[in-house]
Design a protein around this motif. Structure first.
Motif, PDB file in Angstrom:
ATOM      1  N   SER A 171       7.650  11.083  -3.758  1.00 13.29           N
ATOM      2  CA  SER A 171       8.687  11.575  -2.854  1.00 13.29           C
ATOM      3  C   SER A 171       8.169  11.784  -1.440  1.00 13.29           C
ATOM      4  CB  SER A 171       9.277  12.882  -3.394  1.00 13.29           C
ATOM      5  OG  SER A 171       8.265  13.873  -3.503  1.00 13.29           O
ATOM      6  N   ARG A 172       6.897  12.066  -1.304  1.00 10.75           N
ATOM      7  CA  ARG A 172       6.292  12.319   0.007  1.00 10.75           C
ATOM      8  C   ARG A 172       5.692  11.064   0.625  1.00 10.75           C
ATOM      9  NH1 ARG A 172       1.145  15.611  -0.757  1.00 10.75           N
ATOM     10  NH2 ARG A 172       0.381  13.512  -1.271  1.00 10.75           N
ATOM     11  N   ASP A 173       5.111  10.207  -0.205  1.00 12.28           N
ATOM     12  CA  ASP A 173       4.241   9.143   0.300  1.00 12.28           C
ATOM     13  C   ASP A 173       4.814   7.734   0.214  1.00 12.28           C
ATOM     14  OD1 ASP A 173       2.334  11.149   0.721  1.00 12.28           O
ATOM     15  OD2 ASP A 173       1.574  10.940  -1.323  1.00 12.28           O
ATOM     16  N   CYS A 174       5.879   7.532  -0.549  1.00  7.91           N
ATOM     17  CA  CYS A 174       6.382   6.163  -0.735  1.00  7.91           C
ATOM     18  C   CYS A 174       7.526   5.874   0.238  1.00  7.91           C
ATOM     19  CB  CYS A 174       6.836   5.940  -2.176  1.00  7.91           C
ATOM     20  SG  CYS A 174       7.133   4.180  -2.520  1.00  7.91           S
ATOM     21  N   HIS A 175       7.162   5.382   1.413  1.00  9.88           N
ATOM     22  CA  HIS A 175       8.127   5.046   2.454  1.00  9.88           C
ATOM     23  C   HIS A 175       7.436   4.148   3.467  1.00  9.88           C
ATOM     24  CE1 HIS A 175       6.040   7.782   5.213  1.00  9.88           C
ATOM     25  NE2 HIS A 175       5.991   8.630   4.197  1.00  9.88           N
ATOM     26  N   ASN A 176       8.238   3.472   4.280  1.00  6.69           N
ATOM     27  CA  ASN A 176       7.662   2.666   5.354  1.00  6.69           C
ATOM     28  C   ASN A 176       7.629   3.467   6.647  1.00  6.69           C
ATOM     29  OD1 ASN A 176      10.296   2.662   6.316  1.00  6.69           O
ATOM     30  ND2 ASN A 176      10.685   0.509   5.792  1.00  6.69           N
ATOM     31  N   SER A 177       7.280   2.824   7.744  1.00  9.36           N
ATOM     32  CA  SER A 177       7.119   3.540   9.015  1.00  9.36           C
ATOM     33  C   SER A 177       8.436   4.071   9.556  1.00  9.36           C
ATOM     34  CB  SER A 177       6.470   2.618  10.061  1.00  9.36           C
ATOM     35  OG  SER A 177       7.276   1.471  10.280  1.00  9.36           O
ATOM     36  N   ARG A 178       9.553   3.541   9.049  1.00 11.47           N
ATOM     37  CA  ARG A 178      10.868   4.031   9.474  1.00 11.47           C
ATOM     38  C   ARG A 178      11.408   5.096   8.526  1.00 11.47           C
ATOM     39  NH1 ARG A 178      11.080  -1.434  10.054  1.00 11.47           N
ATOM     40  NH2 ARG A 178      12.301  -1.692   8.134  1.00 11.47           N
ATOM     41  N   TYR A 215       0.835  -1.199   0.000  1.00  7.28           N
ATOM     42  CA  TYR A 215       0.000   0.000   0.000  1.00  7.28           C
ATOM     43  C   TYR A 215       0.870   1.250   0.000  1.00  7.28           C
ATOM     44  CZ  TYR A 215       1.282  -0.024   4.949  1.00  7.28           C
ATOM     45  OH  TYR A 215       1.989  -0.033   6.134  1.00  7.28           O
ATOM     46  N   ALA A 216       0.226   2.394  -0.089  1.00  3.48           N
ATOM     47  CA  ALA A 216       0.857   3.698   0.135  1.00  3.48           C
ATOM     48  C   ALA A 216      -0.172   4.559   0.841  1.00  3.48           C
ATOM     49  CB  ALA A 216       1.274   4.345  -1.184  1.00  3.48           C
ATOM     50  N   ASN A 217       0.290   5.443   1.692  1.00  2.00           N
ATOM     51  CA  ASN A 217      -0.617   6.334   2.424  1.00  2.00           C
ATOM     52  C   ASN A 217      -0.320   7.787   2.098  1.00  2.00           C
ATOM     53  OD1 ASN A 217      -2.072   4.375   3.896  1.00  2.00           O
ATOM     54  ND2 ASN A 217      -0.431   4.221   5.417  1.00  2.00           N
ATOM     55  N   THR A 218      -1.355   8.594   2.088  1.00  2.00           N
ATOM     56  CA  THR A 218      -1.168  10.034   1.921  1.00  2.00           C
ATOM     57  C   THR A 218      -1.591  10.737   3.207  1.00  2.00           C
ATOM     58  OG1 THR A 218      -3.379  10.741   1.170  1.00  2.00           O
ATOM     59  CG2 THR A 218      -1.931   9.694  -0.470  1.00  2.00           C
ATOM     60  N   MET A 239       9.685   2.180  -0.098  1.00  2.00           N
ATOM     61  CA  MET A 239       9.025   1.044   0.538  1.00  2.00           C
ATOM     62  C   MET A 239       7.514   1.261   0.558  1.00  2.00           C
ATOM     63  SD  MET A 239      11.279  -1.226   1.263  1.00  2.00           S
ATOM     64  CE  MET A 239      10.550  -2.240   2.550  1.00  2.00           C
ATOM     65  N   CYS A 240       6.911   1.163  -0.620  1.00  2.00           N
ATOM     66  CA  CYS A 240       5.455   1.235  -0.766  1.00  2.00           C
ATOM     67  C   CYS A 240       5.094   0.451  -2.010  1.00  2.00           C
ATOM     68  CB  CYS A 240       4.974   2.689  -0.869  1.00  2.00           C
ATOM     69  SG  CYS A 240       5.187   3.439  -2.507  1.00  2.00           S
ATOM     70  N   VAL A 241       3.828   0.354  -2.319  1.00  3.85           N
ATOM     71  CA  VAL A 241       3.381  -0.490  -3.423  1.00  3.85           C
ATOM     72  C   VAL A 241       3.938  -0.010  -4.767  1.00  3.85           C
ATOM     73  CG1 VAL A 241       1.194   0.759  -3.750  1.00  3.85           C
ATOM     74  CG2 VAL A 241       1.370  -1.660  -4.410  1.00  3.85           C
ATOM     75  N   VAL A 242       4.074   1.289  -4.952  1.00  4.19           N
ATOM     76  CA  VAL A 242       4.616   1.802  -6.215  1.00  4.19           C
ATOM     77  C   VAL A 242       6.088   1.432  -6.350  1.00  4.19           C
ATOM     78  CG1 VAL A 242       5.110   3.888  -7.558  1.00  4.19           C
ATOM     79  CG2 VAL A 242       2.940   3.679  -6.326  1.00  4.19           C
ATOM     80  N   GLY A 243       6.854   1.648  -5.285  1.00  5.53           N
ATOM     81  CA  GLY A 243       8.257   1.269  -5.313  1.00  5.53           C
ATOM     82  C   GLY A 243       8.439  -0.218  -5.524  1.00  5.53           C
ATOM     83  N   PRO A 277      -8.569   0.936  -4.551  1.00  7.94           N
ATOM     84  CA  PRO A 277      -8.476   2.341  -4.161  1.00  7.94           C
ATOM     85  C   PRO A 277      -7.930   2.593  -2.762  1.00  7.94           C
ATOM     86  CG  PRO A 277     -10.441   2.021  -5.461  1.00  7.94           C
ATOM     87  CD  PRO A 277      -9.844   0.652  -5.271  1.00  7.94           C
ATOM     88  N   LEU A 278      -8.400   1.836  -1.774  1.00  4.57           N
ATOM     89  CA  LEU A 278      -7.975   2.125  -0.402  1.00  4.57           C
ATOM     90  C   LEU A 278      -6.581   1.605  -0.074  1.00  4.57           C
ATOM     91  CD1 LEU A 278     -11.288   1.816   1.620  1.00  4.57           C
ATOM     92  CD2 LEU A 278      -9.931   3.874   1.183  1.00  4.57           C
ATOM     93  N   HIS A 279      -5.893   1.022  -1.050  1.00  2.16           N
ATOM     94  CA  HIS A 279      -4.474   0.744  -0.850  1.00  2.16           C
ATOM     95  C   HIS A 279      -3.636   1.963  -1.187  1.00  2.16           C
ATOM     96  CE1 HIS A 279      -3.804  -3.496   0.410  1.00  2.16           C
ATOM     97  NE2 HIS A 279      -5.123  -3.395   0.354  1.00  2.16           N
ATOM     98  N   VAL A 280      -4.302   3.025  -1.584  1.00  2.34           N
ATOM     99  CA  VAL A 280      -3.690   4.353  -1.614  1.00  2.34           C
ATOM    100  C   VAL A 280      -4.709   5.259  -0.917  1.00  2.34           C
ATOM    101  CG1 VAL A 280      -2.552   6.122  -2.993  1.00  2.34           C
ATOM    102  CG2 VAL A 280      -2.638   3.760  -3.836  1.00  2.34           C
ATOM    103  N   GLY A 281      -4.707   5.194   0.394  1.00  5.37           N
ATOM    104  CA  GLY A 281      -5.689   5.923   1.193  1.00  5.37           C
ATOM    105  C   GLY A 281      -5.000   6.841   2.185  1.00  5.37           C
ATOM    106  N   TYR A 282      -5.717   7.209   3.232  1.00  8.50           N
ATOM    107  CA  TYR A 282      -5.199   8.149   4.225  1.00  8.50           C
ATOM    108  C   TYR A 282      -4.394   7.416   5.295  1.00  8.50           C
ATOM    109  CZ  TYR A 282      -8.737  11.435   2.397  1.00  8.50           C
ATOM    110  OH  TYR A 282      -9.515  12.243   1.605  1.00  8.50           O
ATOM    111  N   ALA A 283      -3.279   8.014   5.681  1.00  9.14           N
ATOM    112  CA  ALA A 283      -2.453   7.432   6.737  1.00  9.14           C
ATOM    113  C   ALA A 283      -3.196   7.390   8.064  1.00  9.14           C
ATOM    114  CB  ALA A 283      -1.165   8.231   6.887  1.00  9.14           C
ATOM    115  N   GLU A 284      -3.983   8.413   8.363  1.00 10.55           N
ATOM    116  CA  GLU A 284      -4.645   8.528   9.665  1.00 10.55           C
ATOM    117  C   GLU A 284      -5.552   7.338   9.956  1.00 10.55           C
ATOM    118  OE1 GLU A 284      -6.719  12.106  12.048  1.00 10.55           O
ATOM    119  OE2 GLU A 284      -7.837  11.482  10.273  1.00 10.55           O
TER     120      GLU A 284
END
Length: 301
Positions: free
Chosen positions: A100-107, A88-91, A112-116, A153-160
């Protein structure tokens, strides 16, 4: 995105060791049925060379069918704990996706996201037929799964709300969460109500739409100007658009979702399953056909 050295090593670790690495999972994308349907569609659009390469890479347990292995990445996520954020990826609660903003893991590790992940495993598969340290069978199975994921769709959803995982709803009378509604519930309800409880019948209906009502759209769906990489970034942008305008729209905690929600959202689910299948075939044809694939329109084999 090439994996960092430690992650390359993880890809090659024995399964027995990886079984020790356990982490709490997110909800599965599309559910087993959705992933199988994506790959059944893709199989019909593979070129002769791509189909042969896929056959050569599939494990014996696949029985010669890519679709049987497409849920695999969800089945091993308890063991391959490092791969969990690749689904997934979160925004930050915005209706756009920026790599550049959204494709990363919790660290905070970039890529480290679905696009990467889609770009990474595509790059690995380009080494097919050459000497490589990659497990290309796993690369294929990861790629096939993640192409399905990025279209949910919700695999690119809100981080919150973790892509709707923390939004509790009732799907008709059953308590669940919004993410699960899009992974599983909409598809299960459609199979039950429209297709006599037969996933294969639903797949055939999607294929008929691809040669009928959607036939004029396929050229647009397969359009990708990235010659070696993929257009996964564009697919993520589409998904956050659908999340904002369909998945999240008019939804709040503890709401009951029924016919109104189902009949207005099901067409989106159908379309995204079909797009994922077409685009998976496109990526695999490009990998295994080389430059020839760009000049050949997708055709049912």
């Amino acid at each position: 995105m090439a994996p960092p050295p430690h992650r390359r090593a993880l890809l090659l670790l024995p399964l027995a060791f990886l079984l020790l690495l356990v982490a709490p999972p997110r909800a599965d994308a599309w559910g087993k049925e959705g992933h199988i349907m994506v790959c059944k569609i893709a199989e019909k659009y593979l070129s002769e060379k791509a189909a042969a390469a896929v056959q050569a890479l599939l494990p014996e347990s696949a029985g010669g069918e890519l679709s049987t292995m497409c849920p695999w990445a969800d089945q091993v996520r308890w063991h391959y704990h490092w791969a969990s954020p690749l689904h997934y990826a979160n925004t930050p609660e915005v209706c756009n996706f920026k790599y550049s903003r959204d494709c990363h893991n919790s660290r905070g590790e970039k890529g480290m996201c679905v696009v990467g992940a889609i770009n990474n495993y595509t790059e690995q598969l380009y080494s097919y037929g050459k000497k490589t340290s990659y497990n290309l069978t796993e690369s294929l199975m990861f790629l096939a799964h993640f192409v399905g994921d990025v279209h949910q769709p919700l695999h690119v959803g809100y981080a919150e709300d973790e892509g709707g995982n923390t939004i509790i709803v009732h799907w008709y009378r059953r308590k669940t969460n919004l993410h699960h509604v899009w992974d599983v519930s909409i598809i299960d309800t459609a199979i039950k109500d429209f297709y006599n409880r037969s996933m294969d019948t639903m797949v055939e209906a999607l294929k008929m739409n691809l040669t009928g009502g959607w036939s004029d759209d396929i050229t647009h769906w397969e359009n990708c100007k990235n010659k070696r990489s993929t257009c996964a970034n564009d697919y993520a942008i589409e998904s956050i658009h659908y999340s904002c305008n369909y998945a999240y729209k008019d939804v709040e905690q503890d709401i009951t979702l029924g016919d109104d929600y189902f009949f207005t959202r099901y067409p989106v689910v159908e379309k995204r399953l079909a797009q994922a299948g077409i685009r998976l075939a496109l990526i695999l044809n490009r990998i295994f056909d080389g430059d020839e694939a760009d000049g050949i329109p997708l055709q049912v084999q």
